[in-house]
Design a protein around this motif. Structure first.
Motif, PDB file in Angstrom:
ATOM      1  N   GLY A  49      67.980 -25.097  15.020  1.00 36.59           N
ATOM      2  CA  GLY A  49      69.418 -25.513  12.937  1.00 36.59           C
ATOM      3  C   GLY A  49      69.901 -26.924  13.238  1.00 36.59           C
ATOM      4  O   GLY A  49      70.643 -27.013  12.390  1.00 36.59           O
ATOM      5  N   ILE A  50      69.517 -27.518  14.006  1.00 33.85           N
ATOM      6  CA  ILE A  50      69.672 -29.347  14.340  1.00 33.85           C
ATOM      7  C   ILE A  50      69.082 -30.756  13.685  1.00 33.85           C
ATOM      8  O   ILE A  50      68.635 -31.221  13.602  1.00 33.85           O
ATOM      9  CB  ILE A  50      70.488 -29.760  14.917  1.00 33.85           C
ATOM     10  N   SER A  51      67.070 -29.701  14.671  1.00 38.06           N
ATOM     11  CA  SER A  51      66.021 -30.602  13.965  1.00 38.06           C
ATOM     12  C   SER A  51      65.348 -30.177  13.397  1.00 38.06           C
ATOM     13  O   SER A  51      65.137 -28.614  13.086  1.00 38.06           O
ATOM     14  CB  SER A  51      65.602 -30.855  15.618  1.00 38.06           C
ATOM     15  N   THR A  52      63.903 -30.782  13.597  1.00 38.75           N
ATOM     16  CA  THR A  52      63.126 -30.688  12.388  1.00 38.75           C
ATOM     17  C   THR A  52      61.332 -30.006  13.225  1.00 38.75           C
ATOM     18  O   THR A  52      61.882 -31.495  14.073  1.00 38.75           O
ATOM     19  CB  THR A  52      62.771 -30.419  11.131  1.00 38.75           C
ATOM     20  N   VAL A  53      60.764 -29.484  13.428  1.00 41.67           N
ATOM     21  CA  VAL A  53      59.315 -29.457  14.191  1.00 41.67           C
ATOM     22  C   VAL A  53      58.804 -29.347  13.030  1.00 41.67           C
ATOM     23  O   VAL A  53      58.273 -28.616  12.084  1.00 41.67           O
ATOM     24  CB  VAL A  53      59.082 -28.280  15.403  1.00 41.67           C
ATOM     25  N   THR A  54      57.770 -30.760  12.991  1.00 44.84           N
ATOM     26  CA  THR A  54      56.370 -30.483  12.304  1.00 44.84           C
ATOM     27  C   THR A  54      55.556 -30.408  13.224  1.00 44.84           C
ATOM     28  O   THR A  54      54.839 -31.244  13.989  1.00 44.84           O
ATOM     29  CB  THR A  54      56.640 -31.683  12.269  1.00 44.84           C
ATOM     30  N   GLY A  55      54.266 -29.197  12.567  1.00 47.18           N
ATOM     31  CA  GLY A  55      53.643 -29.184  13.172  1.00 47.18           C
ATOM     32  C   GLY A  55      51.642 -28.879  12.247  1.00 47.18           C
ATOM     33  O   GLY A  55      52.177 -29.523  11.319  1.00 47.18           O
ATOM     34  N   ARG A  56      50.607 -28.924  12.734  1.00 48.01           N
ATOM     35  CA  ARG A  56      49.935 -28.837  11.886  1.00 48.01           C
ATOM     36  C   ARG A  56      48.523 -28.012  12.608  1.00 48.01           C
ATOM     37  O   ARG A  56      48.607 -27.660  13.229  1.00 48.01           O
ATOM     38  CB  ARG A  56      49.004 -30.675  11.429  1.00 48.01           C
ATOM     39  N   PHE A  57      47.503 -27.937  12.104  1.00 49.67           N
ATOM     40  CA  PHE A  57      46.601 -26.816  11.994  1.00 49.67           C
ATOM     41  C   PHE A  57      44.975 -27.934  11.558  1.00 49.67           C
ATOM     42  O   PHE A  57      44.965 -28.926  10.650  1.00 49.67           O
ATOM     43  CB  PHE A  57      46.174 -25.928  11.028  1.00 49.67           C
ATOM     44  N   ARG A  58      44.358 -28.176  12.702  1.00 46.82           N
ATOM     45  CA  ARG A  58      43.659 -28.686  12.971  1.00 46.82           C
ATOM     46  C   ARG A  58      42.257 -29.022  12.663  1.00 46.82           C
ATOM     47  O   ARG A  58      40.945 -29.263  12.007  1.00 46.82           O
ATOM     48  CB  ARG A  58      43.278 -29.403  14.315  1.00 46.82           C
ATOM     49  N   ASP A  59      42.273 -27.155  11.945  1.00 50.90           N
ATOM     50  CA  ASP A  59      40.868 -26.621  11.696  1.00 50.90           C
ATOM     51  C   ASP A  59      41.078 -25.828   9.766  1.00 50.90           C
ATOM     52  O   ASP A  59      41.648 -24.743  10.944  1.00 50.90           O
ATOM     53  CB  ASP A  59      39.837 -26.307  12.756  1.00 50.90           C
ATOM     54  N   PHE A  60      40.391 -26.284   8.993  1.00 53.20           N
ATOM     55  CA  PHE A  60      40.379 -25.509   8.538  1.00 53.20           C
ATOM     56  C   PHE A  60      39.370 -25.668   7.435  1.00 53.20           C
ATOM     57  O   PHE A  60      38.905 -26.703   7.258  1.00 53.20           O
ATOM     58  CB  PHE A  60      41.435 -25.615   7.438  1.00 53.20           C
ATOM     59  N   SER A  61      39.250 -25.153   5.997  1.00 54.98           N
ATOM     60  CA  SER A  61      37.839 -25.287   4.938  1.00 54.98           C
ATOM     61  C   SER A  61      38.423 -24.286   3.550  1.00 54.98           C
ATOM     62  O   SER A  61      39.493 -23.937   4.227  1.00 54.98           O
ATOM     63  CB  SER A  61      36.701 -24.858   5.427  1.00 54.98           C
ATOM     64  N   GLY A  62      37.216 -25.173   2.832  1.00 59.07           N
ATOM     65  CA  GLY A  62      38.054 -24.223   0.877  1.00 59.07           C
ATOM     66  C   GLY A  62      37.341 -24.556   1.064  1.00 59.07           C
ATOM     67  O   GLY A  62      36.932 -25.903   0.799  1.00 59.07           O
ATOM     68  N   THR A  63      37.136 -24.441  -0.661  1.00 55.54           N
ATOM     69  CA  THR A  63      36.969 -24.679  -1.695  1.00 55.54           C
ATOM     70  C   THR A  63      38.109 -24.613  -2.758  1.00 55.54           C
ATOM     71  O   THR A  63      38.569 -23.371  -3.088  1.00 55.54           O
ATOM     72  CB  THR A  63      36.086 -24.121  -2.201  1.00 55.54           C
ATOM     73  N   ILE A  64      37.662 -25.604  -3.657  1.00 54.15           N
ATOM     74  CA  ILE A  64      38.505 -25.056  -5.130  1.00 54.15           C
ATOM     75  C   ILE A  64      37.657 -25.422  -6.542  1.00 54.15           C
ATOM     76  O   ILE A  64      36.773 -26.285  -6.482  1.00 54.15           O
ATOM     77  CB  ILE A  64      39.651 -26.527  -4.647  1.00 54.15           C
ATOM     78  N   VAL A  65      37.548 -24.351  -6.915  1.00 57.37           N
ATOM     79  CA  VAL A  65      37.229 -24.544  -8.530  1.00 57.37           C
ATOM     80  C   VAL A  65      38.202 -24.829  -9.637  1.00 57.37           C
ATOM     81  O   VAL A  65      39.538 -24.323  -9.512  1.00 57.37           O
ATOM     82  CB  VAL A  65      36.772 -23.346  -8.515  1.00 57.37           C
TER      83      VAL A  65
END
Length: 202
Positions: A48-64
């Motif tokens: 309730g007092i601090s913020t943890v920031t994370g990430r995903f290292r492996d991803f892919s995708g397409t945008i039209v």
């Protein structure tokens, strides 16, 4: 807001060492997410007092993306669950376990979107579905577009920066622990931040 969007596009262009090559028209084009220049981030409150920031290292995708008909735009993306990284090996192992993402059983998180609405300039809302831990639910991203620019290799690039918030318990990520002074270890609300650079396919 218009000045902010213009500055965002200029920064993207300068970071690539080129000047913007703006388009005023054109049909729908398909772009592939450039993982080396993109980030899939999440932020969650801890105790309730601090913020943890994370990430995903492996991803892919397409945008039209269709500048003439935004309603025809769409997006698909896949994230490898085991690639989660919060800069803490013990915490990451816990997040991959059955208490959270259960990465062995559910190796991928997927997102599919096919509805654009509330468009204004380079900003719009993108409606779709998010599947995580075997649960599929509707989700809306607030998106801001920048570009296109043409890189040194001659290929056209665009940026799509998106944010949203979700309740992790809606997807079966229910683990938590109560604190003696009140509250819990992990907030249910999670902020998602996507900073995506994409390369136009031939």
């Amino acid at each position: 807001m218009k000045t902010r969007r213009t500055m965002l596009a200029a920064v993207l262009a300068l970071g690539m060492g080129v000047l913007p090559a703006w388009r005023t028209g054109g049909a729908a084009a398909e772009y592939e997410i450039d993982q080396s220049h993109s980030q899939v981030l999440f932020r969650v409150k801890h105790m309730g007092i601090s913020t943890v920031t994370g990430r995903f290292r492996d991803f892919s995708g397409t945008i039209v993306y269709d500048p003439q008909n935004l309603a025809a735009s769409s997006a698909r993306a896949t994230i490898r669950t085991a690639s989660i990284d919060t800069d803490n090996d013990r915490r990451d192992a816990h997040l991959r376990s059955a208490d959270f993402f259960e990465a062995e059983k559910h190796p991928e998180i997927s997102f599919t979107a096919n509805r654009v609405r509330a468009a204004s300039g380079e900003s719009f809302k993108l409606d779709g579905t998010l599947t995580m831990r075997g649960v599929t639910r509707p989700i809306t991203l607030d998106v801001e577009r920048a570009g296109p620019v043409r890189g040194p290799d001659g290929r056209e690039r665009m940026a799509f920066n998106a944010t949203t918030r979700l309740d992790r318990t809606d997807y079966g990520l229910t683990w938590n622990r109560a604190l003696e002074a009140g509250g819990v270890v992990v907030s249910n609300e999670v902020q998602i931040v996507l900073e995506l650079a994409a390369i136009r396919k031939p």
